[in-house]
Write a protein that holds these residues in place. Structure first.
Motif, mmCIF file in Angstrom:
data_model
loop_
_atom_site.group_PDB
_atom_site.id
_atom_site.type_symbol
_atom_site.label_atom_id
_atom_site.label_comp_id
_atom_site.label_asym_id
_atom_site.label_seq_id
_atom_site.Cartn_x
_atom_site.Cartn_y
_atom_site.Cartn_z
ATOM 1 N N ASP A 129 0.829 -1.183 -0.056
ATOM 2 C CA ASP A 129 -0.059 0.102 0.032
ATOM 3 C C ASP A 129 0.789 1.419 0.138
ATOM 4 O O ASP A 129 2.078 1.366 0.538
ATOM 5 N N TRP A 130 0.401 2.268 -0.540
ATOM 6 C CA TRP A 130 0.712 3.675 -0.385
ATOM 7 C C TRP A 130 0.202 4.798 0.282
ATOM 8 O O TRP A 130 -1.013 4.220 0.865
ATOM 9 N N GLY A 131 0.569 5.807 0.593
ATOM 10 C CA GLY A 131 0.075 6.714 1.490
ATOM 11 C C GLY A 131 -0.109 6.528 2.915
ATOM 12 O O GLY A 131 -1.283 6.634 3.500
ATOM 13 N N LEU A 132 1.027 6.044 3.503
ATOM 14 C CA LEU A 132 0.885 5.434 4.824
ATOM 15 C C LEU A 132 1.791 6.426 5.797
ATOM 16 O O LEU A 132 2.356 7.234 5.302
ATOM 17 N N THR A 133 1.422 6.461 6.923
ATOM 18 C CA THR A 133 1.947 7.152 8.071
ATOM 19 C C THR A 133 3.226 6.557 8.324
ATOM 20 O O THR A 133 3.498 5.294 7.959
ATOM 21 N N ALA A 134 4.177 7.211 9.112
ATOM 22 C CA ALA A 134 5.408 6.522 9.356
ATOM 23 C C ALA A 134 5.214 5.349 10.226
ATOM 24 O O ALA A 134 5.832 4.193 10.113
ATOM 25 N N ASP A 173 8.362 9.318 1.967
ATOM 26 C CA ASP A 173 7.991 8.933 3.322
ATOM 27 C C ASP A 173 6.850 8.254 3.464
ATOM 28 O O ASP A 173 6.453 7.729 4.447
ATOM 29 N N THR A 174 6.107 8.352 2.249
ATOM 30 C CA THR A 174 4.627 7.491 2.440
ATOM 31 C C THR A 174 4.575 6.323 1.531
ATOM 32 O O THR A 174 3.535 5.847 1.426
ATOM 33 N N VAL A 175 5.479 6.069 0.764
ATOM 34 C CA VAL A 175 5.552 4.977 -0.322
ATOM 35 C C VAL A 175 6.938 3.921 0.316
ATOM 36 O O VAL A 175 8.072 4.256 0.291
ATOM 37 N N LEU A 176 6.446 2.824 0.777
ATOM 38 C CA LEU A 176 7.490 1.911 1.190
ATOM 39 C C LEU A 176 7.925 1.118 -0.208
ATOM 40 O O LEU A 176 7.124 0.267 -0.463
ATOM 41 N N ALA A 177 8.794 1.718 -0.874
ATOM 42 C CA ALA A 177 9.399 0.883 -2.023
ATOM 43 C C ALA A 177 10.087 -0.186 -2.002
ATOM 44 O O ALA A 177 10.294 -1.156 -2.913
ATOM 45 N N TYR A 178 11.025 -0.391 -0.887
ATOM 46 C CA TYR A 178 12.048 -1.108 -0.686
ATOM 47 C C TYR A 178 12.508 -1.578 0.632
ATOM 48 O O TYR A 178 12.489 -0.706 1.513
ATOM 49 N N ILE A 179 12.705 -2.819 0.736
ATOM 50 C CA ILE A 179 12.795 -3.490 2.067
ATOM 51 C C ILE A 179 13.918 -4.296 2.131
ATOM 52 O O ILE A 179 14.215 -5.132 1.306
#
Length: 254
Positions: free
Chosen positions: A151-156, A238-244
């Motif tokens: 998902d996108w648009g997430l809080t920290a 900061d709102t897109v978790l692209a890479y882990i």
């Protein structure tokens, strides 16, 4: 319709479409290179701002691919980074999977082309691991790229939760960390919802981090955010978790 869903169009449904005079356009989008043609085609068909955006989207992708090729042009085939691609957490992608072809575009060499045992075992686009030992014979691979839709648009706080949930994901009672226990320092997750060029950038970083920095890959994502493509419009890094990767997970758990 996306080509991956072609099996869902039965003869009856096709007949209904024909009778109603509704044309069907079947296109590819999963492979990062094929996606470029799809974007240009759809942009042309819709016209106006869509066509302008499609051209900009495609040109940015072409430039990205050229940059990757230019920076890796002196890397010999035997020195290229080998990879195994996965999806849906514990499904291993075969050689023909669009995830594999995209990672090749990003400069890697598919492990399937190096290990005949692996290639003959994983012949489908994706095969579910039957046990946590499924990859135990293939520990010499350099990188495992796990493609996940996130998902996108997430809080920290939500991003932290998503990092942990992704890395520790429960697969019918067994954590993904059990399946990848021997590969945790080689494992990365890349958001499969990102534009193809952005996925290529993060794949290139995963395989050649000394050549393609995380900041460079983030810059490619920022380019597409600035482009105003939906649904990236209005998002930030900061709102897109692209890479882990393991360091991301450890930092969140600390």
């Amino acid at each position: 319709m996306d080509y991956s869903g072609i099996a869902q169009i039965t003869e009856k449904r096709m007949g209904d479409l024909n009778d109603a005079g509704i044309p069907m356009i079947c296109y590819e989008s999963a492979d990062a290179t094929a996606e470029i043609t799809t974007v240009l085609t759809l942009g042309f068909l819709f016209g106006g701002e869509c066509e302008t955006m499609g051209v900009k989207y495609a040109q940015t992708a072409w430039n990205l691919i050229k940059e990757i090729n230019d920076k890796l042009k002196d890397v010999k085939d035997e020195d290229k980074t080998s990879y195994i691609c996965c999806t849906m957490y514990i499904y291993i992608c075969g050689a023909s999977s669009s995830f594999n072809t995209s990672a090749t575009t990003a400069g890697g060499v598919a492990y399937a082309s190096l290990n005949s045992d692996f290639n003959s075992t994983y012949t489908k686009n994706s095969t579910k691991m039957t046990s946590v030992e499924a990859l135990s014979k293939f520990t010499d691979v350099d990188v495992i790229i796990n493609n996940r839709s996130m998902d996108w648009g997430l809080t920290a706080e939500k991003i932290k939760d998503l990092v942990i949930d992704t890395w520790d994901h429960d697969n019918s009672g067994k954590s993904s960390t059990e399946y990848f226990a021997k590969f945790l320092d080689k494992l990365v997750y890349i958001d499969n919802l990102l534009p193809g060029a952005v996925k290529l950038a993060y794949m290139a970083h995963a395989m050649y981090e000394d050549t393609f920095s995380r900041e460079w890959a983030d810059g490619v994502l920022q380019d597409y955010i600035d482009m105003g493509t939906l649904p990236l419009k209005g998002q930030t890094l900061d709102t897109v978790l692209a890479y882990i990767d393991l360091s991301t997970y450890n930092a969140v758990k600390a």
